[in-house]
Structure formats: structure tokens, C-alpha cells
Design an enzyme around this catalytic site. Sequence first.
Site, PDB file in Angstrom:
ATOM      1  N   GLY A  72      55.910  34.557  52.383  1.00 52.65           N
ATOM      2  CA  GLY A  72      54.804  34.613  53.332  1.00 52.65           C
ATOM      3  C   GLY A  72      53.760  33.568  52.959  1.00 52.65           C
ATOM      4  CB  SER A  95      56.359  38.233  53.864  1.00 51.88           C
ATOM      5  OG  SER A  95      56.961  38.262  52.598  1.00 51.88           O
ATOM      6  CB  ALA A  96      61.961  39.639  53.898  1.00 52.15           C
ATOM      7  CG  HIS A  97      57.973  40.988  49.407  1.00 55.07           C
ATOM      8  ND1 HIS A  97      57.085  41.700  48.640  1.00 55.07           N
ATOM      9  CD2 HIS A  97      57.348  39.840  49.737  1.00 55.07           C
ATOM     10  CE1 HIS A  97      55.972  40.993  48.509  1.00 55.07           C
ATOM     11  NE2 HIS A  97      56.107  39.859  49.166  1.00 55.07           N
ATOM     12  CB  THR A 124      70.432  24.435  50.218  1.00 59.06           C
ATOM     13  OG1 THR A 124      70.894  23.090  50.188  1.00 59.06           O
ATOM     14  CG2 THR A 124      71.577  25.369  50.583  1.00 59.06           C
ATOM     15  CD  GLN A 171      50.143  43.826  53.545  1.00 64.06           C
ATOM     16  OE1 GLN A 171      50.611  44.904  53.898  1.00 64.06           O
ATOM     17  NE2 GLN A 171      50.339  43.337  52.337  1.00 64.06           N
ATOM     18  CB  CYS A 204      47.553  37.709  44.856  1.00 66.17           C
ATOM     19  SG  CYS A 204      48.912  37.923  45.976  1.00 66.17           S
TER      20      CYS A 204
END
Length: 384
Positions: A69, A196-198, A234, A176, A322
Site C-alpha cells: 500500500g 493493500s492485501a494484508h 517481475t 483502511q 508504523c
Amino acid sequence: MIYLDHNATTPVDPAVADKMAWFLREHFGNPSSLYPIGRRVKELMNEARERVAGALGVDRGEIFFTGSGTEADNFAVFGTFDAAPERNEFVTSAIEHPAVIEAAKTLERRGAKVTYVPVDEYGTVSLDHLRSALTPKTGLVSVMHANNEIGTIEPVAEIVRIAHERGIPVHSDAVQSFGKIDVDARKLGVDFLTVSAHKIYGPKGIGALYIRRGATICPFVHGGRQERGLRAGTENTAGIVGFGEAVRVLEEKGRKERARIEKLAEALKRGIEQKIPGAKFNGPPENRVKSTINFAFPGLEAEAILLALATKEIYVSTGSACSEESEEVSHVLQAIGLRPEIARSSIRMSLGRSNAEEDIAVVLRELPAIIAKLRSISAFHPEG
Ligand code: PLP
């Protein structure tokens, strides 16, 4: 363990883990290769792209995978700046995630003028301030969809109207909000949007930027032609496939889970208000991602509360993951007008799929006891 830090990250859904394990075992091809094992990986990536796009109400060709993200936020900020360097004014809010704030500070060091639009006591961006910050030289407005610390949902569609009237593109960080409230990029009208995936029970290290067809942006990572030349390297193929699966699961059980989680969160919030006199709720009463609960316990240090809870295997946060390791006071809590000592007494609990009703009962037993004990030994608290 009782995990109350779903805004920091979420446990990977078992279906996602299975799909990724299958993919890693069966598919090692490079998606840029033209022979079948490469093409198959490309197909699986495109299925994932289609799912992410579908969930955001946009087309597959408008989704660009990134390494996080944070990277997608940086991509939007620097990519639009590079595309029109003469429009060197950037407008954002005072409560953005560091992924945007630190990118903004970097732009400042490069000579751009940045306005951090203030928010009210509930964390809502002031539209009047925003309006007055816009000039013909504004290259981008970036305002988050929902705040990670206090859950405030920002009036993004309104912000888009104001900015677009002046021909200014808009980015929104929806990391979020995605999975917690409806996120329809087309309805919001934004030009760029980060996910963001997580945060939705997918893997870490994979995000995406929606780029509206026709929007102007420069490549962010330079190299090969991956992600249609805008983000070289990649691809994180397993991460992308996992992201797609996380979105599939979200669509399958997301809405039902959302209602269940919101109910638990409301019960926790009410319980804290009833059982802990002096606890002060941080955040808006309405227009909030309900699974995010932030409370100040004036007179105490949040860290002491966090550590005491951790001894009971209850995991909460003192702010965004963070900033957890730094001594800084949360810029979000300061922006809503909390005095530094009140901000430093605040903890965030963010609920999610891993929580059950029993968890709330345990927290409502342990937390009041911990607060009472800390108050009894605290030099600052009036009762101490
Ligand atoms: N934006 C917001 C609002 C967030 O809460 C986070 C993560 O905490 C990010 C961006 C960064 O996402 P990532 O962890 O994928 O880099």
C-alpha cells in the site's frame, strides 16, 4: 490470544494460504514468457486483477499491482508530480498515513509547496480549508478514505467534486476502508486509489493502485514492461494470486462478517464507556469505520496499558504500526486537538474476523482491572 490489531495487519485467510501454496507448488512461470507456463501465470494474475477491479467497481485494465500500500501511495504522489512538474503544489490532509505524509515531505524537499489541510475534532477534513488551498498550480489532492487510527471516513466524493471543478486530480488511500465499508472508486470519482492485501486477510507485500483510464501518471519503477510499463519488475505472482483470493473470500463472507464485527466493536466501546470512568473515546460518533476503537485513559501511558494487556495475550496498539516504535506522539491524535499527554494515553483496538463474542467479555474483564491497577500506582492520575 485475543488479537485486536486488525488495522495493523490481518491473519491470512486459510483459503488464501491454500491458494498461494498451490500456486507456488504448481506455477513458477514468468508471466512475461510467451510459452504456456508463463501464459497460465498471466491468466491467473489477470483473474486476480479482475477480482480486485470488480470489488472496487472499476475495469481490470485500471488496476496496477505494487509491492505494498505504501508503494501505491508513493506511486500516486510521485507519479503525478513527475507527470506535471510545473504544477508543483500538493494538497493533502494532516492525518494521512506516513506513506503519504513522508512522500509529501520529500516533495517539499524537492521544492514543491505542500498544504496539510487541518481536520476537526473528529478527524474530518475541513472542506473550506481544502478549497482555499487549491490553486491553478495544484498537481494532486490526496485524502484518505478512512483513517487508520480513529476510523474517520472522509468526504472523498465531495473532495473530488471540489478538486475536479478546478481540473485537479484526486488520490485516495483506501487501505483502511477496503473490506470494512463499501469502496467504489467510480462512485467516489477519484483518479487514483490505493489498496493493500494484508489488511483484508491476504498476504503482506502486495498492494494495488487504481489508475482511472485517461488519468495522467508517470512510471514509478523503471525497467521492464510489467504492469503496462508503469511499475517494472517481475511481479509478485503468488502475492497477486493471494490478493485475488482474499477479495473472493471478502465478497463471499465480507458483508455478513462486517455486521458481526461491527456489533462486537460497538459492544466493546459501550462496555469500556460503562466500566471505565474517565475513559475518553477518540473519534467521530458517526461516519466511522466501526471496527476501529480508540480510547484515551488520561493520566496513564498507553504503552503501560499495551504491555499489561499483552501479558494477558490481548494485543492492541498505541497508534499506527508504523509509528509504534518511535517516541513520537500520534500526528492524528494531535491533529484532532488532543494534548500530547492525552494522545500518549490512547490505545487503539481494531476488531476483525478473528474475534468472537467471548473475546469482548474477556477484554471487558481484564482492561478495567488493568486501568484501575495502573491508576492506583500512577503519579499523574488524580486517584493515584
Ligand atoms: N495507508 C494506510 C491508511 C494504512 O493503514 C497502511 C498500513 O498500515 C498503509 C497505507 C500502508 O500499507 P502497506 O502496509 O501495505 O504498505
